[in-house]
Design an enzyme around this catalytic site. Structure first.
Site, PDB file in Angstrom:
ATOM      1  N   ARG A  14      41.837 -41.907 -35.937  1.00 31.74           N
ATOM      2  CA  ARG A  14      41.673 -42.989 -34.615  1.00 31.74           C
ATOM      3  C   ARG A  14      42.694 -41.804 -33.318  1.00 31.74           C
ATOM      4  O   ARG A  14      43.909 -41.601 -34.102  1.00 31.74           O
ATOM      5  CB  ARG A  14      42.933 -43.873 -34.591  1.00 31.74           C
ATOM      6  CG  ARG A  14      41.858 -45.383 -35.194  1.00 31.74           C
ATOM      7  CD  ARG A  14      43.307 -46.470 -35.030  1.00 31.74           C
ATOM      8  NE  ARG A  14      44.693 -46.147 -35.520  1.00 31.74           N
ATOM      9  CZ  ARG A  14      45.627 -46.680 -35.970  1.00 31.74           C
ATOM     10  NH1 ARG A  14      45.477 -47.885 -35.261  1.00 31.74           N
ATOM     11  NH2 ARG A  14      46.374 -46.104 -36.613  1.00 31.74           N
TER      12      ARG A  14
ATOM     13  N   LYS B  25      28.425 -44.447 -31.340  1.00 33.99           N
ATOM     14  CA  LYS B  25      26.857 -43.308 -32.652  1.00 33.99           C
ATOM     15  C   LYS B  25      26.942 -43.761 -33.336  1.00 33.99           C
ATOM     16  O   LYS B  25      25.504 -44.429 -34.380  1.00 33.99           O
ATOM     17  CB  LYS B  25      27.863 -41.958 -32.327  1.00 33.99           C
ATOM     18  CG  LYS B  25      27.337 -41.102 -33.139  1.00 33.99           C
ATOM     19  CD  LYS B  25      28.503 -39.516 -32.725  1.00 33.99           C
ATOM     20  CE  LYS B  25      30.116 -39.656 -33.652  1.00 33.99           C
ATOM     21  NZ  LYS B  25      29.610 -39.335 -35.315  1.00 33.99           N
TER      22      LYS B  25
ATOM     23  N   CYS C 211      32.790 -42.772 -31.425  1.00 35.46           N
ATOM     24  CA  CYS C 211      32.626 -42.826 -32.857  1.00 35.46           C
ATOM     25  C   CYS C 211      32.091 -44.498 -33.270  1.00 35.46           C
ATOM     26  O   CYS C 211      30.514 -44.477 -33.585  1.00 35.46           O
ATOM     27  CB  CYS C 211      33.652 -43.094 -33.607  1.00 35.46           C
ATOM     28  SG  CYS C 211      34.231 -41.887 -33.786  1.00 35.46           S
TER      29      CYS C 211
ATOM     30  N   LYS D 219      40.743 -44.809 -24.574  1.00 32.82           N
ATOM     31  CA  LYS D 219      42.210 -45.809 -25.071  1.00 32.82           C
ATOM     32  C   LYS D 219      43.026 -45.408 -24.749  1.00 32.82           C
ATOM     33  O   LYS D 219      42.820 -44.399 -24.340  1.00 32.82           O
ATOM     34  CB  LYS D 219      42.115 -46.259 -26.230  1.00 32.82           C
ATOM     35  CG  LYS D 219      41.529 -44.617 -27.248  1.00 32.82           C
ATOM     36  CD  LYS D 219      41.922 -44.901 -28.782  1.00 32.82           C
ATOM     37  CE  LYS D 219      42.738 -44.811 -29.294  1.00 32.82           C
ATOM     38  NZ  LYS D 219      42.877 -44.958 -31.115  1.00 32.82           N
TER      39      LYS D 219
ATOM     40  N   THR E 262      30.770 -36.939 -39.777  1.00 31.37           N
ATOM     41  CA  THR E 262      30.386 -38.441 -39.719  1.00 31.37           C
ATOM     42  C   THR E 262      28.663 -38.330 -39.822  1.00 31.37           C
ATOM     43  O   THR E 262      28.204 -37.610 -39.045  1.00 31.37           O
ATOM     44  CB  THR E 262      30.539 -39.202 -39.154  1.00 31.37           C
ATOM     45  OG1 THR E 262      31.701 -39.958 -39.544  1.00 31.37           O
ATOM     46  CG2 THR E 262      30.065 -40.581 -39.298  1.00 31.37           C
TER      47      THR E 262
END
Ligand code: UGA
Length: 464
Positions: A169, A296, A293, A353, A120
């Site tokens: 994910r 950021k 993610c 998570k 990314t």
């Protein structure tokens, strides 16, 4: 096709394993030789459901190395999947990307190679990566052909750049890669588009044999390929993550109101989410997002927008609401226990998570820190992240427990931070008498509230 992947983190390794499973010949390159040794032995360096199985299934098409020169010259497609952690002022630190691009440029020697950016990156990085690869290629070609009439083939005949953002994910990385909602490819050239279409054809047409452990969803059809220019592909990634982040913050904002008016946020989320224009997913209220993610990428989006003189009030608000949710955990405990100094708080779940051992930006760590600062003692448990927690957080004075039951023992309150299925199914009735006071703060609205209330717990939710 022959594929190289630079970086064996979540994105790189998952992509490599999946492409190898689909029949491509894949070499994964990583600078970390210890990691490469683990991978050669067939072990994934992090916890991700079905990754070990997939690595075993794809073994004959997969190799691992630290040496660019061993893989790059033969590759038709090279993915850059290195980390882009937050640097100064929210802008991502691109040092790994820069070093990967230069190393690739030095080794390019094939007929025509597509260098695909999967990391990314800020909008505009495609051009920058192109110039780095080109510079390194031309310098190397000039040295190699010194004294000759021809300085080797022209860079544009040797490689082209594309952007192919990743939407997987953690915790469901293999599922998301094999059965994606869409594939986005950003390039300015038809030739490059065709190479990537050939690479992804089995995924797009969904005609590969599904792994036995990960069946293809019954509703799965052909996967749309979104073909764009490079800047659009780069922006799609940031805009998607920021939108998901603000969806979560939105439901958490509504959750605060639900709590005041006595409404049930789960019902509210269902009631709005079934409107197809809104959608049910990413409306799970709770302590908010963590992970590497959303924080950021929202910071990077704000930083890029500000370079163009733009404010990003909606994305900023999403971040503020997310930070507030963490404060609310401490405030709720303070309201309930009045004093935190000398209290013992049990934390269930450390990973950001379930189904991962990733602790980056995990709300649980932030909350543990805040509680310790206020003089509380913290006991913690996580089904898979304990080892990584000990290794990565030697300074955080948390008592690591082997089980959830042990973490709850002697506590003034237990806080659920990660919605692992097993926490819902604990023998809560047996745990109650082992606690000093039976207070449970459910930071993910995950536990069976009625059952806990019947078992005479004081149940606190974060919303509704
Ligand atoms: C996220 C995106 O979902 C992926 O599409 C993207 O590819 C990835 O970032 C990335 O950029 O690499 P990830 O961070 O792995 O994926 O995990 P998510 O499932 O999105 O969860 C992020 C956080 O949001 C977790 O802390 C989760 O607990 C929280 N969350 C998620 C909620 O609080 N409520 C929800 O309804 C959903």
């Amino acid at each position: 096709m022959k594929v190289s992947i630079v970086g064996t983190g979540y994105v790189g390794l998952t992509t490599g394993a999946c492409l190898a499973y689909l029949g491509h010949s894949v070499t994964c390159i990583d600078a970390d030789s210890a990691k490469v040794a683990e991978l050669k032995a067939g072990r994934a360096p992090f916890h991700e459901p079905f990754l070990n199985e997939l690595l075993a299934d794809a073994q004959r098409n997969l190799t691992f190395t630290t040496d660019y020169a061993a893989a790059i010259p033969q590759s038709q497609v090279i993915f850059i999947a290195v980390g882009t952690p937050t640097g100064v002022n929210g802008a991502p630190d691109l040092k790994y990307l820069e070093s990967a691009a230069r190393s690739i440029g030095q080794c390019l020697a094939g007929d025509f190679t597509v260098v695909v950016n999967k990391s990314t990156v800020p909008i505009g990085s495609g051009n920058w990566v192109e110039s780095l690869v080109r510079e390194a290629y031309e310098k190397h070609a000039a040295e190699k052909h010194a004294g000759e009439k021809h300085a080797g083939r022209k860079a544009e005949d040797v490689f082209a750049i594309a952007s192919n953002p990743e939407f997987l994910r953690e915790g469901s990385a293999i599922f998301d890669t094999l059965y994606p909602d869409r594939v986005v490819v950003g390039t300015d050239q038809q030739r490059t588009r065709e190479v990537l279409y050939s690479l992804y054809r089995p995924l797009l047409e969904q005609d590969f044999r599904a792994p036995v452990y990960l069946a293809r969803p019954a509703s799965m059809g052909a996967v749309p390929l979104i073909s764009t220019d490079i800047a659009s592909a780069e922006l799609i990634k940031y805009a998607a993550n920021a939108f998901l982040a603000l969806k979560i913050s939105y439901i958490n904002e509504i959750g605060q109101l639900a709590e005041k008016v006595g409404a049930d946020i789960e019902q509210v989320a269902k009631g709005i989410g079934l409107d197809a224009r809104i959608g049910r997913r990413f409306l799970q209220a709770g302590v908010g997002w963590g992970g590497s993610c959303f924080g950021k990428d929202t910071a990077a989006l704000i930083s890029t927008a500000s370079e163009y003189g733009l404010d990003s009030p909606i994305v900023k608000a999403a971040r503020a609401v997310n930070a507030r949710q963490r404060e609310r955990v401490v405030e709720k405990l303070l309201d309930e226990l009045k004093i935190l100094k000398g209290r013992t708080i049990g934390i269930l779940g450390l990973a950001f998570k379930p189904d991962t051992d990733d602790l980056r930006e995990s709300p649980a760590l932030d909350i543990a820190r805040k509680l310790i600062e206020r003089g509380a003692r913290v006991r913690a448990h996580d089904p898979v992240a304990m080892e990584r927690f000990r290794k990565e957080n030697p300074d955080l004075k948390v008592t690591c427990c082997e089980s959830a039951e042990e973490a709850a023992r002697g506590c003034d309150a237990v806080v659920l931070m990660t919605e692992w299925v097993e926490y819902r199914e604990l023998d809560w009735e047996a745990i109650r008498p082992t606690m000093r006071t039976p207070v449970v703060l459910d930071g993910r609205n995950h536990l069976d509230r009625a059952r806990l209330v019947t078992a005479e717990y004081r149940y606190l939710g974060l919303a509704g």
